[in-house]
Design an enzyme around this catalytic site. Structure first.
Site, mmCIF file in Angstrom:
data_model
loop_
_atom_site.group_PDB
_atom_site.id
_atom_site.type_symbol
_atom_site.label_atom_id
_atom_site.label_comp_id
_atom_site.label_asym_id
_atom_site.label_seq_id
_atom_site.Cartn_x
_atom_site.Cartn_y
_atom_site.Cartn_z
ATOM 1 N N ASP A 54 0.925 -0.947 -0.100
ATOM 2 C CA ASP A 54 0.095 0.014 -0.283
ATOM 3 C C ASP A 54 1.038 1.648 0.111
ATOM 4 O O ASP A 54 2.299 1.198 0.593
ATOM 5 C CB ASP A 54 -1.049 -0.083 0.929
ATOM 6 C CG ASP A 54 -1.818 -1.060 1.143
ATOM 7 O OD1 ASP A 54 -2.111 -1.221 -0.319
ATOM 8 O OD2 ASP A 54 -2.201 -1.204 2.027
ATOM 9 N N TYR A 82 6.860 -7.805 9.051
ATOM 10 C CA TYR A 82 6.068 -6.750 8.299
ATOM 11 C C TYR A 82 6.810 -6.425 10.168
ATOM 12 O O TYR A 82 6.372 -6.674 11.162
ATOM 13 C CB TYR A 82 4.791 -6.711 8.891
ATOM 14 C CG TYR A 82 4.513 -7.312 7.464
ATOM 15 C CD1 TYR A 82 4.557 -5.703 6.634
ATOM 16 C CD2 TYR A 82 4.083 -7.894 6.642
ATOM 17 C CE1 TYR A 82 4.011 -6.008 5.261
ATOM 18 C CE2 TYR A 82 3.512 -8.144 5.535
ATOM 19 C CZ TYR A 82 3.152 -7.856 4.126
ATOM 20 O OH TYR A 82 3.305 -7.788 3.408
ATOM 21 N N ASP A 96 -6.823 1.543 9.115
ATOM 22 C CA ASP A 96 -5.318 2.157 9.084
ATOM 23 C C ASP A 96 -5.612 3.754 9.126
ATOM 24 O O ASP A 96 -6.900 4.025 9.232
ATOM 25 C CB ASP A 96 -4.442 1.845 8.037
ATOM 26 C CG ASP A 96 -5.265 3.015 6.708
ATOM 27 O OD1 ASP A 96 -5.925 3.979 6.424
ATOM 28 O OD2 ASP A 96 -4.405 2.092 5.661
ATOM 29 N N ARG A 199 -3.902 -4.618 8.289
ATOM 30 C CA ARG A 199 -4.781 -3.577 8.881
ATOM 31 C C ARG A 199 -6.119 -4.783 9.485
ATOM 32 O O ARG A 199 -6.309 -3.997 9.745
ATOM 33 C CB ARG A 199 -4.947 -2.830 8.009
ATOM 34 C CG ARG A 199 -6.000 -3.760 6.504
ATOM 35 C CD ARG A 199 -6.378 -2.622 5.794
ATOM 36 N NE ARG A 199 -5.304 -1.703 4.550
ATOM 37 C CZ ARG A 199 -5.654 -0.864 4.007
ATOM 38 N NH1 ARG A 199 -6.825 -0.031 4.229
ATOM 39 N NH2 ARG A 199 -4.962 0.221 3.608
#
Length: 353
Positions: A54, A82, A96, A199
């Site tokens: 993203d 991540y 988010d 998310r």
């Protein structure tokens, strides 16, 4: 969004080397922005990426150039790691920080969230779980992207899907603000299977604790065997091209050895496989499989005596009649020769079956 500026391209006379490039994607750029920039820098349209990241996220984005784009399907399916920052105490429409806040927890609700409760909720979100993707994902619903439907004001409900969260480690918990402005901020590392939405993990953690939650920062540090230590910024990739050279890629042979077990072929086997013919099954154990490699279906990378990546292949057939066949051809229609001791590798010759 990608900056509009002059982007150099290599001289057309320079060779385009098939390989992978590990890019450290900057914030604000879409994955397509990076692909477009790399097409200019590599001087070819044959560029693709292995898994969307993203615009609000940064980090490892694996790019394929020329024939190496064929490997991207296997890279996409590898596990990923991540570094995430999660805010507890508020939900947003996008799960988010980019989306509008839809609910804020009362101060007393947030105050009741203890370390023990957080760890228990994290444990329930670790392992094989059923996850409902974020409504603003790129998943198609009746032929249209889910996020496009959300933007039009539609209520989108996606079906849960199985994912695996291999690691969900919370490194820090910080209480910020006071009263109605109070929030809990978590820093965490997540290692997960392909298709996992971080998310959504943040959303589900907040929901499990009864206070809501959303993702505020995300940085991808690993895709399969490719890490941030190998990644280059776009400025670093642009420099050599501006100086008259080409983009440095991880050669397709090296990339394949990092993704799959390796099988070394004889010249005859390499030639047969290159021409689409079956060869004997891989009876001996393949070389050590790289950590986090993509080995689904028993796929191995097959190399000719001169080191050329001939194909990805797998064993098939019933017991007693096993054979190996190409599942992805790389060097097609080449006649290979055995190598002589310390002599330099001879180039493969084009031939016919």
């Amino acid at each position: 969004m990608a900056e509009r500026q002059h982007v150099p391209s290599p001289d057309p006379s320079l060779p385009r080397v098939a390989g992978l490039v590990v890019v450290d994607k900057p914030l604000g750029w879409t994955s397509h922005d990076v692909v477009s920039r790399m097409r200019r820098l590599a001087g070819t349209r044959k560029v693709g990426h292995a898994g969307t990241l993203d615009p609000a996220a940064s980090g490892v984005l694996v790019i394929g150039v020329e024939k190496a784009t064929k490997l991207l399907t296997y890279v996409t399916g590898t596990e990923k790691t991540y570094d995430a920052t999660i805010r507890l105490g508020a939900t947003t429409v996008t799960d988010d920080a980019e989306g509008e806040v839809t609910h804020t927890a009362a101060p007393e609700e947030l105050a009741a969230v203890t370390y023990e409760r957080i760890m228990a909720a994290v444990a329930r979100l670790t392992g094989e779980i059923q996850q409902v993707p974020s409504a603003v994902s790129a998943i198609k619903v009746d032929g249209e992207r889910s996020y496009a439907r959300v933007r039009k004001g539609e209520d989108v409900e996606l079906a849960a899907r199985p994912v695996t969260v291999h690691e969900f480690t919370v490194h820090g918990i910080e209480r910020r603000g006071a009263g109605d402005d109070a929030v809990l901020v978590l820093s965490a590392t997540v290692t997960c299977s392909s298709g996992t939405y971080i998310r959504a993990l943040a959303r589900d953690l907040g929901q499990a604790l009864g206070v809501g939650g959303h993702l505020t920062a995300l940085r991808r540090t690993r895709v399969g065997t490719f890490t941030l230590e190998q990644a280059h910024t776009l400025d670093e990739l642009t420099g050599p091209v501006s100086a008259g050279g080409t983009v440095a890629t991880l050669p397709i042979e090296d990339a394949a050895r990092g993704l799959f077990p390796a099988r070394e072929l004889s010249a005859a086997e390499a030639t047969d496989l290159s021409h689409g013919r079956r060869i004997s099954a891989n009876e001996e154990a393949a070389d050590r499989t790289p950590a986090h490699a993509s080995t689904d279906g028993g796929v191995v990378a097959c190399f000719a005596p001169d080191g050329t990546l001939v194909a990805l292949a797998e064993d098939r057939g019933r017991p007693g009649a096993r054979y190996a066949t190409s599942v992805l051809g790389i060097a097609a229609g080449v006649v290979f020769h055995e190598q002589d001791g310390d002599a330099a590798p001879a180039a493969g010759e084009r031939g016919h079956a």
